[in-house]
Motif scaffolding. Sequence first.
Motif, mmCIF file in Angstrom:
data_model
loop_
_atom_site.group_PDB
_atom_site.id
_atom_site.type_symbol
_atom_site.label_atom_id
_atom_site.label_comp_id
_atom_site.label_asym_id
_atom_site.label_seq_id
_atom_site.Cartn_x
_atom_site.Cartn_y
_atom_site.Cartn_z
ATOM 1 N N LEU A 102 -38.976 208.890 27.109
ATOM 2 C CA LEU A 102 -40.170 209.531 27.645
ATOM 3 C C LEU A 102 -40.550 210.690 26.739
ATOM 4 N N GLY A 103 -41.799 210.720 26.344
ATOM 5 C CA GLY A 103 -42.305 211.812 25.530
ATOM 6 C C GLY A 103 -43.564 212.384 26.149
ATOM 7 N N VAL A 104 -43.589 213.704 26.291
ATOM 8 C CA VAL A 104 -44.763 214.388 26.831
ATOM 9 C C VAL A 104 -45.176 215.436 25.807
ATOM 10 N N SER A 105 -46.348 215.275 25.223
ATOM 11 C CA SER A 105 -46.844 216.285 24.284
ATOM 12 C C SER A 105 -48.044 216.979 24.911
ATOM 13 N N VAL A 106 -48.006 218.308 24.819
ATOM 14 C CA VAL A 106 -49.026 219.132 25.463
ATOM 15 C C VAL A 106 -49.746 219.934 24.386
ATOM 16 N N ASN A 107 -51.061 219.837 24.352
ATOM 17 C CA ASN A 107 -51.882 220.593 23.412
ATOM 18 C C ASN A 107 -52.638 221.651 24.196
ATOM 19 N N VAL A 108 -52.229 222.912 24.006
ATOM 20 C CA VAL A 108 -52.890 224.015 24.700
ATOM 21 C C VAL A 108 -53.476 225.002 23.694
ATOM 22 N N THR A 109 -53.898 224.499 22.540
ATOM 23 C CA THR A 109 -54.494 225.380 21.532
ATOM 24 C C THR A 109 -55.823 225.967 22.006
ATOM 25 N N ARG A 118 -54.688 219.386 26.975
ATOM 26 C CA ARG A 118 -54.624 217.944 26.675
ATOM 27 C C ARG A 118 -53.160 217.504 26.695
ATOM 28 N N VAL A 119 -52.881 216.436 27.436
ATOM 29 C CA VAL A 119 -51.507 215.943 27.585
ATOM 30 C C VAL A 119 -51.462 214.474 27.211
ATOM 31 N N THR A 120 -50.460 214.111 26.412
ATOM 32 C CA THR A 120 -50.208 212.713 26.071
ATOM 33 C C THR A 120 -48.825 212.351 26.585
ATOM 34 N N VAL A 121 -48.752 211.270 27.345
ATOM 35 C CA VAL A 121 -47.482 210.776 27.895
ATOM 36 C C VAL A 121 -47.175 209.447 27.225
ATOM 37 N N ARG A 122 -45.960 209.338 26.675
ATOM 38 C CA ARG A 122 -45.471 208.087 26.076
ATOM 39 C C ARG A 122 -44.221 207.665 26.820
ATOM 40 N N CYS A 123 -44.219 206.420 27.260
ATOM 41 C CA CYS A 123 -43.100 205.891 28.045
ATOM 42 C C CYS A 123 -42.689 204.539 27.472
ATOM 43 N N ALA A 124 -41.445 204.421 27.029
ATOM 44 C CA ALA A 124 -40.919 203.148 26.534
ATOM 45 C C ALA A 124 -40.334 202.381 27.716
ATOM 46 N N VAL A 125 -40.952 201.260 28.049
ATOM 47 C CA VAL A 125 -40.533 200.440 29.188
ATOM 48 C C VAL A 125 -39.687 199.291 28.670
ATOM 49 N N ASP A 126 -38.496 199.134 29.244
ATOM 50 C CA ASP A 126 -37.600 198.047 28.861
ATOM 51 C C ASP A 126 -38.102 196.760 29.498
ATOM 52 N N LEU A 127 -38.364 195.735 28.689
ATOM 53 C CA LEU A 127 -38.942 194.494 29.202
ATOM 54 C C LEU A 127 -37.929 193.596 29.910
ATOM 55 N N ALA A 128 -36.646 193.851 29.756
ATOM 56 C CA ALA A 128 -35.649 193.044 30.457
ATOM 57 C C ALA A 128 -35.738 193.280 31.962
ATOM 58 N N ASP A 129 -36.223 194.451 32.378
ATOM 59 C CA ASP A 129 -36.353 194.753 33.807
ATOM 60 C C ASP A 129 -37.614 194.170 34.423
ATOM 61 N N VAL A 130 -38.550 193.741 33.605
ATOM 62 C CA VAL A 130 -39.844 193.309 34.117
ATOM 63 C C VAL A 130 -39.715 192.029 34.937
ATOM 64 N N THR A 131 -38.987 191.053 34.432
ATOM 65 C CA THR A 131 -38.775 189.808 35.179
ATOM 66 C C THR A 131 -37.326 189.383 35.044
ATOM 67 N N ALA A 132 -36.961 188.371 35.781
ATOM 68 C CA ALA A 132 -35.615 187.814 35.678
ATOM 69 C C ALA A 132 -35.466 186.961 34.420
ATOM 70 N N PHE A 133 -36.556 186.790 33.694
ATOM 71 C CA PHE A 133 -36.565 185.967 32.488
ATOM 72 C C PHE A 133 -35.771 186.609 31.358
ATOM 73 N N GLY A 134 -35.622 187.945 31.394
ATOM 74 C CA GLY A 134 -34.857 188.652 30.389
ATOM 75 C C GLY A 134 -35.568 188.757 29.059
ATOM 76 N N LEU A 135 -36.797 189.250 29.075
ATOM 77 C CA LEU A 135 -37.541 189.426 27.833
ATOM 78 C C LEU A 135 -36.856 190.479 26.966
ATOM 79 N N PRO A 136 -36.736 190.241 25.688
ATOM 80 C CA PRO A 136 -36.068 191.221 24.827
ATOM 81 C C PRO A 136 -36.991 192.370 24.444
ATOM 82 N N GLY A 137 -36.391 193.485 24.052
ATOM 83 C CA GLY A 137 -37.152 194.601 23.511
ATOM 84 C C GLY A 137 -37.755 195.503 24.561
#
Length: 163
Positions: A102-109, A118-137
């Motif tokens: 999780l990355g949160v960058s805040v621009n308060v210039t 201004r706020v940017t949120v970046r979230c890396a979601v693991d695809l293995a949790d998405v379905t029982a199919f076990g998608l990689p990455g």
Amino acid sequence: MPPTRAHRAADALRRRIALVRARPDAGSITAELTVLLPILVMILLLVVAAGRLAGNRIEVKDAAHQAARAASLARDPITARSRAESTARNALASAGLSCSKLGVSVNVTAFAPGGTARVTVRCAVDLADVTAFGLPGSRTLSATATSAVDTHRGTSGASRSAR
């Protein structure tokens, strides 16, 4: 002359051959279903995965909006950064979204009355949790939101005009 055993067997064989010729596709539905069912299940699981990712993208966007609003309500840039980060984390946690990174960058210039946060949120979601199919990455979802700092409110980081 009565039919012999060989004649009766030959007649029975002819009747069976005639039945098979009358229904040449007997059993083909079972074979087609056996081949197509795994493909249909994979397509269904990919649709579920796409739907879950779309829902997760909405949650990340909402977290960015909440974080930008929390930052714009702060009185100084340091508090704005910390409030934005904690608000984004809490929003994602309350939505049930777990990010492997999780990355949160805040621009308060431009943090002054009439300015923006201004706020940017970046979230890396693991695809293995998405379905029982076990998608990689994993897939990184990102959203940016901007919120205006109220023009009629004081901030400790902004210069005040003489009255």
